[in-house]
Design a protein around this motif. Structure first.
Motif, PDB file in Angstrom:
ATOM      1  N   PRO A  71      33.968  51.971  43.808  1.00 20.99           N
ATOM      2  CA  PRO A  71      34.976  51.285  42.883  1.00 20.99           C
ATOM      3  C   PRO A  71      35.671  52.295  42.247  1.00 20.99           C
ATOM      4  O   PRO A  71      35.398  53.694  42.161  1.00 20.99           O
ATOM      5  N   ARG A  72      36.877  52.091  41.696  1.00 24.81           N
ATOM      6  CA  ARG A  72      37.787  52.828  40.963  1.00 24.81           C
ATOM      7  C   ARG A  72      37.480  52.881  39.453  1.00 24.81           C
ATOM      8  O   ARG A  72      37.007  51.703  38.923  1.00 24.81           O
ATOM      9  N   LYS A  73      37.693  54.013  38.956  1.00 27.93           N
ATOM     10  CA  LYS A  73      37.696  54.201  37.184  1.00 27.93           C
ATOM     11  C   LYS A  73      39.164  53.597  36.818  1.00 27.93           C
ATOM     12  O   LYS A  73      40.308  53.285  37.461  1.00 27.93           O
ATOM     13  N   PRO A  74      39.051  53.343  35.303  1.00 31.24           N
ATOM     14  CA  PRO A  74      40.402  52.818  34.939  1.00 31.24           C
ATOM     15  C   PRO A  74      41.487  53.438  35.134  1.00 31.24           C
ATOM     16  O   PRO A  74      42.773  53.224  34.999  1.00 31.24           O
ATOM     17  N   ASP A  75      41.491  54.897  35.401  1.00 32.98           N
ATOM     18  CA  ASP A  75      42.718  55.650  35.499  1.00 32.98           C
ATOM     19  C   ASP A  75      43.145  56.008  36.985  1.00 32.98           C
ATOM     20  O   ASP A  75      43.710  56.463  37.463  1.00 32.98           O
ATOM     21  N   GLY A  76      42.233  55.036  37.763  1.00 31.21           N
ATOM     22  CA  GLY A  76      42.788  55.189  39.246  1.00 31.21           C
ATOM     23  C   GLY A  76      41.886  56.028  40.213  1.00 31.21           C
ATOM     24  O   GLY A  76      41.936  55.917  41.456  1.00 31.21           O
ATOM     25  N   PHE A  84      29.753  50.320  45.978  1.00 29.77           N
ATOM     26  CA  PHE A  84      29.675  48.928  46.165  1.00 29.77           C
ATOM     27  C   PHE A  84      28.144  48.703  47.246  1.00 29.77           C
ATOM     28  O   PHE A  84      27.963  49.723  48.049  1.00 29.77           O
ATOM     29  N   SER A  85      27.423  47.848  46.821  1.00 28.83           N
ATOM     30  CA  SER A  85      26.419  47.265  47.633  1.00 28.83           C
ATOM     31  C   SER A  85      26.806  47.030  49.158  1.00 28.83           C
ATOM     32  O   SER A  85      25.970  47.165  50.020  1.00 28.83           O
ATOM     33  N   LEU A  93      43.732  44.809  51.760  1.00 29.42           N
ATOM     34  CA  LEU A  93      44.989  44.019  51.637  1.00 29.42           C
ATOM     35  C   LEU A  93      45.597  44.202  50.313  1.00 29.42           C
ATOM     36  O   LEU A  93      46.718  44.328  50.257  1.00 29.42           O
ATOM     37  N   ASN A  94      44.901  44.212  49.139  1.00 33.98           N
ATOM     38  CA  ASN A  94      45.456  44.423  47.862  1.00 33.98           C
ATOM     39  C   ASN A  94      44.658  45.447  47.176  1.00 33.98           C
ATOM     40  O   ASN A  94      43.331  44.986  46.744  1.00 33.98           O
ATOM     41  N   SER A  95      44.624  46.985  46.901  1.00 33.94           N
ATOM     42  CA  SER A  95      43.929  47.720  46.286  1.00 33.94           C
ATOM     43  C   SER A  95      43.962  47.709  44.930  1.00 33.94           C
ATOM     44  O   SER A  95      43.072  48.139  44.193  1.00 33.94           O
ATOM     45  N   SER A  96      44.694  47.029  44.338  1.00 40.38           N
ATOM     46  CA  SER A  96      44.978  46.641  42.739  1.00 40.38           C
ATOM     47  C   SER A  96      43.605  45.701  42.264  1.00 40.38           C
ATOM     48  O   SER A  96      43.555  45.540  41.203  1.00 40.38           O
ATOM     49  N   LEU A  97      43.223  44.843  43.171  1.00 41.11           N
ATOM     50  CA  LEU A  97      42.221  43.859  42.864  1.00 41.11           C
ATOM     51  C   LEU A  97      40.891  44.640  42.222  1.00 41.11           C
ATOM     52  O   LEU A  97      40.738  45.666  42.985  1.00 41.11           O
ATOM     53  N   GLN A  98      40.291  43.968  41.232  1.00 42.44           N
ATOM     54  CA  GLN A  98      38.897  44.421  40.760  1.00 42.44           C
ATOM     55  C   GLN A  98      38.021  43.308  41.112  1.00 42.44           C
ATOM     56  O   GLN A  98      38.501  42.338  41.186  1.00 42.44           O
ATOM     57  N   PRO A  99      36.860  43.990  41.697  1.00 42.14           N
ATOM     58  CA  PRO A  99      35.857  43.032  41.666  1.00 42.14           C
ATOM     59  C   PRO A  99      35.430  42.335  40.346  1.00 42.14           C
ATOM     60  O   PRO A  99      35.191  42.852  39.702  1.00 42.14           O
ATOM     61  N   SER A 103      27.708  42.594  39.806  1.00 40.96           N
ATOM     62  CA  SER A 103      26.315  43.051  40.340  1.00 40.96           C
ATOM     63  C   SER A 103      26.520  43.464  41.876  1.00 40.96           C
ATOM     64  O   SER A 103      25.544  44.203  42.377  1.00 40.96           O
ATOM     65  N   ILE A 104      27.784  43.691  42.436  1.00 43.28           N
ATOM     66  CA  ILE A 104      27.885  44.284  43.595  1.00 43.28           C
ATOM     67  C   ILE A 104      27.807  45.913  43.553  1.00 43.28           C
ATOM     68  O   ILE A 104      27.878  46.588  44.375  1.00 43.28           O
ATOM     69  N   ILE A 105      28.210  46.292  42.187  1.00 41.54           N
ATOM     70  CA  ILE A 105      28.428  47.668  41.977  1.00 41.54           C
ATOM     71  C   ILE A 105      27.001  48.245  41.678  1.00 41.54           C
ATOM     72  O   ILE A 105      26.211  47.792  40.683  1.00 41.54           O
ATOM     73  N   GLN A 106      26.315  49.447  42.238  1.00 43.33           N
ATOM     74  CA  GLN A 106      25.175  50.250  42.050  1.00 43.33           C
ATOM     75  C   GLN A 106      25.463  51.438  41.814  1.00 43.33           C
ATOM     76  O   GLN A 106      26.482  51.757  42.226  1.00 43.33           O
TER      77      GLN A 106
END
Length: 515
Positions: A71-76, A84-85, A93-99, A103-106
């Protein structure tokens, strides 16, 4: 005869003293290479979680693999401690999307991958001292300075009892042994223990090197000696940057900064024991031999002093008295000096190490920052060296000497054997006496207008804003109280005016004017 008089007779700052200072500057250079080693030993390069089954993404670039796995930090930037799990292929397709589903972040499950472009290996990469374990990484510096604190107490007492030179040699040998053990550490626990012991050993160097050099130098050159020793600290600071730049692996870096202690061990054998300490301990014959050696090297062939004179100096209570840490707080003057020195140097150390051990926060190369931090200290110290020559009065000079010789005041839990530190403390707290001379203004062999060390301990001899009688002055009449003193002063002034008026009235000029 005082020991300061002996130093002037044998040459207070000749070839003998210069050679001693040159040798003692070698261990002084080595001190910052260990004290500030944490910047490189525990440096944390950029890192991210290790990605399992990375070989399954052979069709993707490394950037794309990180995009679907980290995952990305707020600064990119990519997170250093999370992953990600499951791979998030839709981010391709769109790297700007945020999950949306957090719960998928560990936390990292398979270790970390480090950037080795700047550091080949550090203790952070060796034992993964990052993320939840980053506190252990910073604790290595804490362990080291805990050892320095313990060593200050241990070596302070030992060097006062068994001699400066013997404890300096012991400190160097222990520094080499503990430093090499640190380089061979196979676990974090072993490293923490050995670094603590290294701090204990190096504290002996820090405490003993400066007083040993000072005790062979006359009063007029002690400020220069203190600043010279401090300049070599800055030189060691710059050499640390060079060593870390050339040696990027932490094991060999420890070996590189510990190795110079071996040279110091060999050279220190030539340095004689402090003659002042030998006399204070009653070892007159050995002190006499060192003094003759000093006079001969300085070209003072006419110097001759009998061991009996040194024996009388050894029996002097102000020379060989017994003092402890409690002695620093027995009188109001000593309490003020000790507390002021402690507060000032806490602030100095807090700010100095706070900046020196956070070089990555300046946004420059850590090697360049380390080198510049050492380099800028040298012209600043040269200015301090020249400042007393241009300062007006003795107050500024006394303040500078107090700052430079603070370690001598608290060294070994006792006061310095001379009286210049007490004079500096009185200047610092009360200002210079009105019309009174400073230590540099008193000729050799004359009483110095400073209370003796024993008098300071007993609370005598210090008067706020007034000159202090020298040792050879005539005794004063007993004090009659403030009121009686003012009345006696007024009556004597009236008598002087009347006698002056009668003498003037009887002069020929007055009689002619009257006619």
């Amino acid at each position: 005869m005082k020991f300061e008089d002996l130093l002037l007779e044998i040459g207070g700052f000749g070839r003998f003293q210069i050679l001693i200072l040159a040798i003692l500057c070698l261990p002084r250079i080595n001190l910052p290479m260990h004290f500030l080693l944490h910047n490189f030993l525990a440096a944390t390069p950029s890192h991210h979680c290790a990605i399992p089954h990375q070989e399954a993404f052979v069709n993707l670039t490394m950037e794309e693999v990180l995009l679907i796995s980290i995952p990305r930090k707020p600064d990119g930037t990519f997170s250093s401690c999370e992953m990600f799990s499951q791979p998030q292929f839709h981010l391709l397709l769109n790297s700007s999307l945020q999950p949306e589903n957090k719960s998928i972040i560990q936390h990292c499950q398979h270790g970390w991958v480090y950037d080795h472009s700047q550091f080949t290996s550090t203790i952070s990469t060796q034992w993964d001292l990052v993320c939840e374990q980053r506190g252990l990484n910073q604790a290595t510096a804490t362990f080291f300075f805990i050892g320095v604190t313990m060593g200050a107490v241990v070596f302070g007492y030992l060097s006062d009892r068994f001699g400066r030179k013997a404890m300096l040699q012991l400190s160097l040998v222990c520094s080499v042994g503990c430093g090499m053990l640190s380089a061979t550490s196979v676990s974090y626990t072993m490293l923490a223990i050995t670094r603590t012991l290294t701090g204990v050993a190096l504290s002996g160097l820090s405490l003993i090197v400066l007083p040993l050099g000072m005790e062979w130098v006359d009063v007029q050159h002690r400020t220069f000696t203190g600043i010279l020793s401090s300049i070599f600290w800055s030189v060691g600071n710059m050499l640390l940057a060079l060593a870390a730049y050339l040696v990027r692996e932490w094991h060999w870096l420890l070996v590189a900064v510990t190795g110079p202690c071996l040279l110091s061990i060999v050279c220190v054998w030539w340095v004689p024991e402090s003659a002042r300490w030998l006399i204070a301990k009653g070892r007159v014959k050995q002190a006499h031999r060192h003094l003759l050696r000093c006079a001969r090297m300085n070209g003072r062939k006419d110097f001759a002093v009998s061991p009996e004179v040194l024996t009388r100096m050894a029996t002097d209570k102000t020379m060989g008295g017994s003092y402890s840490y409690i002695s620093l707080f027995r009188t109001p003057v000593l309490r003020r000096i000790s507390l002021c020195s402690g507060v000032v140097w806490f602030g100095v150390a807090f700010s100095y190490y706070g900046m020196s051990m956070n070089l990555t926060g300046f946004g420059l190369s850590i090697y360049l920052s380390q080198f510049v931090f050492g380099a800028i200290e040298i012209p600043a110290k040269m200015v301090i060296l020249c400042l007393p020559a241009f300062s007006s009065g003795h107050h500024g000079q006394g303040f500078l000497r107090s700052c430079l010789h603070h370690r001598l005041l608290v060294h070994l839990g006792a006061l310095p054997h001379g009286c210049e530190a007490e004079w500096d403390g009185v200047h610092l707290l009360h200002g210079p006496p009105r019309g009174g001379p400073g230590p540099a203004d008193v000729p050799a062999g004359r009483g110095v207008a400073v209370p003796a060390r024993g008098d300071l301990l007993r609370g005598r001899g210090v008067q706020r804003g007034r000159g202090i009688p020298a040792a050879g002055d005539a005794p004063r009449a007993p004090a009659r109280g403030h009121r009686g003193h003012r009345e006696a002063t007024s009556k004597s002034a009236t008598r002087r005016q009347r006698s002056r008026g009668r003498a003037t009235a009887g002069s020929p000029e007055v009689r002619r004017a009257a006619v």
